[in-house]
Design a protein around this motif. Structure first.
Motif, mmCIF file in Angstrom:
data_model
loop_
_atom_site.group_PDB
_atom_site.id
_atom_site.type_symbol
_atom_site.label_atom_id
_atom_site.label_comp_id
_atom_site.label_asym_id
_atom_site.label_seq_id
_atom_site.Cartn_x
_atom_site.Cartn_y
_atom_site.Cartn_z
ATOM 1 N N GLU A 18 -6.109 -7.437 -1.463
ATOM 2 C CA GLU A 18 -7.340 -6.706 -0.841
ATOM 3 C C GLU A 18 -7.019 -5.313 -0.339
ATOM 4 O OE1 GLU A 18 -11.525 -7.541 0.832
ATOM 5 O OE2 GLU A 18 -10.188 -8.629 -0.492
ATOM 6 N N ASN A 19 -5.886 -5.147 0.294
ATOM 7 C CA ASN A 19 -5.481 -3.863 1.045
ATOM 8 C C ASN A 19 -5.024 -2.874 -0.312
ATOM 9 O OD1 ASN A 19 -5.640 -3.966 3.841
ATOM 10 N ND2 ASN A 19 -3.672 -5.012 3.883
ATOM 11 N N VAL A 47 -10.227 4.346 -2.260
ATOM 12 C CA VAL A 47 -10.100 5.495 -1.771
ATOM 13 C C VAL A 47 -9.558 6.471 -2.427
ATOM 14 C CG1 VAL A 47 -9.379 6.631 0.431
ATOM 15 C CG2 VAL A 47 -10.286 4.326 0.486
ATOM 16 N N LYS A 48 -8.276 6.003 -3.295
ATOM 17 C CA LYS A 48 -7.744 7.155 -4.010
ATOM 18 C C LYS A 48 -8.377 7.390 -5.348
ATOM 19 C CE LYS A 48 -4.665 8.605 -0.986
ATOM 20 N NZ LYS A 48 -4.556 9.722 -0.523
ATOM 21 N N LYS A 107 1.027 4.498 -2.534
ATOM 22 C CA LYS A 107 0.936 5.764 -2.123
ATOM 23 C C LYS A 107 2.067 6.652 -2.439
ATOM 24 C CE LYS A 107 0.085 8.089 2.393
ATOM 25 N NZ LYS A 107 1.253 8.678 2.898
ATOM 26 N N ARG A 151 -8.680 -1.809 -1.810
ATOM 27 C CA ARG A 151 -9.072 -0.817 -0.959
ATOM 28 C C ARG A 151 -8.584 0.673 -1.093
ATOM 29 N NH1 ARG A 151 -10.599 -4.471 4.067
ATOM 30 N NH2 ARG A 151 -12.588 -5.143 3.383
ATOM 31 N N PHE A 152 -7.140 0.492 -1.090
ATOM 32 C CA PHE A 152 -6.327 1.927 -1.036
ATOM 33 C C PHE A 152 -6.868 2.454 -2.146
ATOM 34 C CE2 PHE A 152 -2.696 4.165 -1.953
ATOM 35 C CZ PHE A 152 -2.859 5.095 -1.277
ATOM 36 N N VAL A 194 1.021 -1.243 0.195
ATOM 37 C CA VAL A 194 0.087 -0.126 0.020
ATOM 38 C C VAL A 194 0.952 1.294 0.092
ATOM 39 C CG1 VAL A 194 -1.460 1.432 1.357
ATOM 40 C CG2 VAL A 194 -2.052 -1.250 1.195
#
Lengths: 318, 207
Positions: free
Chosen positions: B43-44, B51-52, B21, B47-48, B17
């Motif tokens: 999965e992480n 959101v972005k 980022k 999800r990240f 993640v």
């Protein structure tokens, strides 16, 4: 070092190889051990959290911590001794707060810092709580909020808001589970556990299996740490928490409309989490009173129901 | 615009993640291909990126490696630091019709069971024609016998499962016929899953 405690027949200052401990007649021993790597940056608070976590296992059985021994791994050539001193200081403060006495310990040089305790507690052999003591009709009360695994991951990633995450960890993971332990003793509860590495869902499932009952958890009633929910949505769920969910999957029934993010948090590996108590309805009011008096949560997160072979042992409702 | 490739195999969470980022911060709006080697990271990262305001346009699994291809979604903006307020966790994965096939017998229809068995064999063989619309198959009562050793359609069902079709097999029925240990495909299920599946499906084909 410290004043000689009545419980110890040997003195810490005399460099004995072992401690000899006076033990009250008619009682049973509770023995447990736990240690881990730092989850916060401050060594004093790490010491407190690691000690609170190790002591928690005694409280979860309804016991009282009696003696504790330090377990230390430390890279003494890499880090200043002051850091080690701070860790031990944090641990010592928790041992004292728990009313136990430090009886010794052992340290080794290691690449990575690790700290924890081996704790001996006392318990009435006829009155203690365990995984197999849940009964249909019990209310499930949880004494700390959920989400410390995700917070620790966010902290490790140095995510925005890390200072706040650390404060939340100090507050909750550093808190003794003494209040929950008192509830078990005063109300003579027989079903309890502490919520740690397997997460709320994993530990509750263990209890359900051992007690031969089914359990219902209501996501809407679980006190999730808001910062943890936010972090989880950003992909800060540790691999261990995913593994918990996967491991339990075949025994879990997830109702539609459950937020998948909260489902993941139900399986978030907790560090020094709260106690999960099975409380018969008639004792709930008093249990809540004791917990709240001591600043613990008394969240009514679910219910114990009769075993149904055709359904999941753990059912998650929205 | 160029595509950035992030090789995150072997990295424990939350490292993958963090790599995403960094990539989004240093090169906002870039397309990314992210390689991870465990489902937690998969999965992480998904999800990240959600959101972005990124869209994962494809997730391919090759051996132990997942390959996620992501590009900015239509709502992507360059400065969205308040993104934490928007919760976009539950995007539906496939946009087609979710079709559930409900099979409560090893044969199709009444008249002759030998014929009925052949028809069922044909039916299951042709099911892949539904393409990605075929979401789930539920086997109940005598239908569970299609999922056991010796079933004429076992290989067909196994192939469907391998292609991502969910197959649920009634546990009570397997127990009733005492063939629980012979099940070779699908997940054992209960009536709640069956009812919930019917509720979730866009279309139910009942045999």
């Amino acid at each position: 070092m410290t004043q000689q405690d009545d419980r110890l027949l040997t003195s810490l200052g005399d460099n004995e190889d072992s401690a000899i401990v006076r033990f009250p007649a008619g009682k049973a021993l509770v023995q447990t051990l736990d240690f881990f790597t730092p989850i916060v940056n401050d060594p004093y608070w790490f010491g407190q959290i690691a000690a609170a976590n190790a002591l928690s296992d005694v409280y979860a059985m309804g016991g009282l911590p009696y003696t504790a021994m330090n377990i230390v791994c430390f890279p003494i050539k890499k880090f200043p001794k002051e850091i080690l001193r701070e860790i031990l200081h944090g641990g010592m403060d928790k041992i004292r707060e728990a009313g136990a006495v430090l009886a010794g310990g052992h340290s080794v040089e290691d690449e990575e810092t690790k700290y924890g305790l081996s704790v001996t507690g006392i318990v009435d052999p006829d009155h203690f709580a365990s995984n197999k003591g849940l009964r249909a009709g019990d209310h499930l009360l949880l004494t700390k909020p959920i989400g410390t695994g995700v917070l620790a991951t966010g902290l490790k990633a140095d995510w925005e808001g890390s200072e706040k995450f650390e404060e939340i960890l100090y507050r909750w993971a550093g808190m003794l589970n003494a209040a929950g332990g008192e509830v078990i003793r005063e109300l003579d509860l027989i079903g309890a556990t502490d919520v740690t590495g397997f997460g709320l869902g994993g530990h509750l499932l263990e209890m359900a299996r051992a007690s031969k009952v089914d359990v219902v958890l209501r996501l809407g009633d679980i006190p999730f740490i808001p910062e943890a929910v936010e972090l989880a949505g950003m992909g800060m769920i540790p691999a261990g928490s995913f593994a918990n969910k996967k491991f339990c999957a075949s025994l879990v029934e997830i109702f539609p409309q459950c937020d998948p993010l909260l489902v993941d948090l139900v399986f978030d590996a907790q560090t020094s989490g709260g106690l999960l108590l099975g409380v018969p309805e008639a004792k709930v009011a008093r249990a809540v009173e004791i917990l709240e008096q001591h600043g613990a949560l008394a969240a009514y997160v679910g219910d114990v129901v009769v075993f149904d072979p055709d359904r999941g042992s753990l059912r998650l409702h929205p | 615009m160029s595509t950035r490739i992030l090789e995150c195999q072997g990295l424990p969470c939350p490292q993958p993640v963090l790599r995403c980022k960094d990539c989004i911060e240093s090169d906002p709006g870039t397309e990314m291909v992210i390689l991870v080697d465990n489902d937690a990271a998969c999965e992480n990262v998904t999800r990240f990126l959600g959101v972005k305001k990124y869209e994962v346009v494809s997730t391919e699994k090759d051996g132990d490696t997942w390959k996620l291809t992501a590009r900015p979604s239509s709502t992507f903006t360059l400065d969205d630091d308040a993104s934490a307020e928007t919760n976009e966790f539950s995007q539906p994965r496939d946009k087609g019709t979710k079709t559930l096939v409900f099979i409560a017998s090893p044969v199709i229809g009444e008249g002759d069971d030998v014929l009925g068995g052949k028809l069922m064999q044909n039916f299951v063989s042709v099911l892949p024609e539904l393409g990605s619309d075929l979401w789930r198959i539920i086997l109940l009562n005598g239908g569970v016998k299609l999922a056991i050793t010796g079933s004429p359609v076992l290989d067909k069902l196994q192939a469907l499962e391998k292609n991502g079709v969910s197959i649920l097999v009634c546990g009570t029925c397997l127990e009733f016929f005492t063939i629980l240990d012979q099940k070779q495909v699908g997940e054992t299920t209960n009536m709640l899953d069956v009812v919930t599946s019917m509720q979730l499906a866009d279309k139910v084909l009942s045999m």
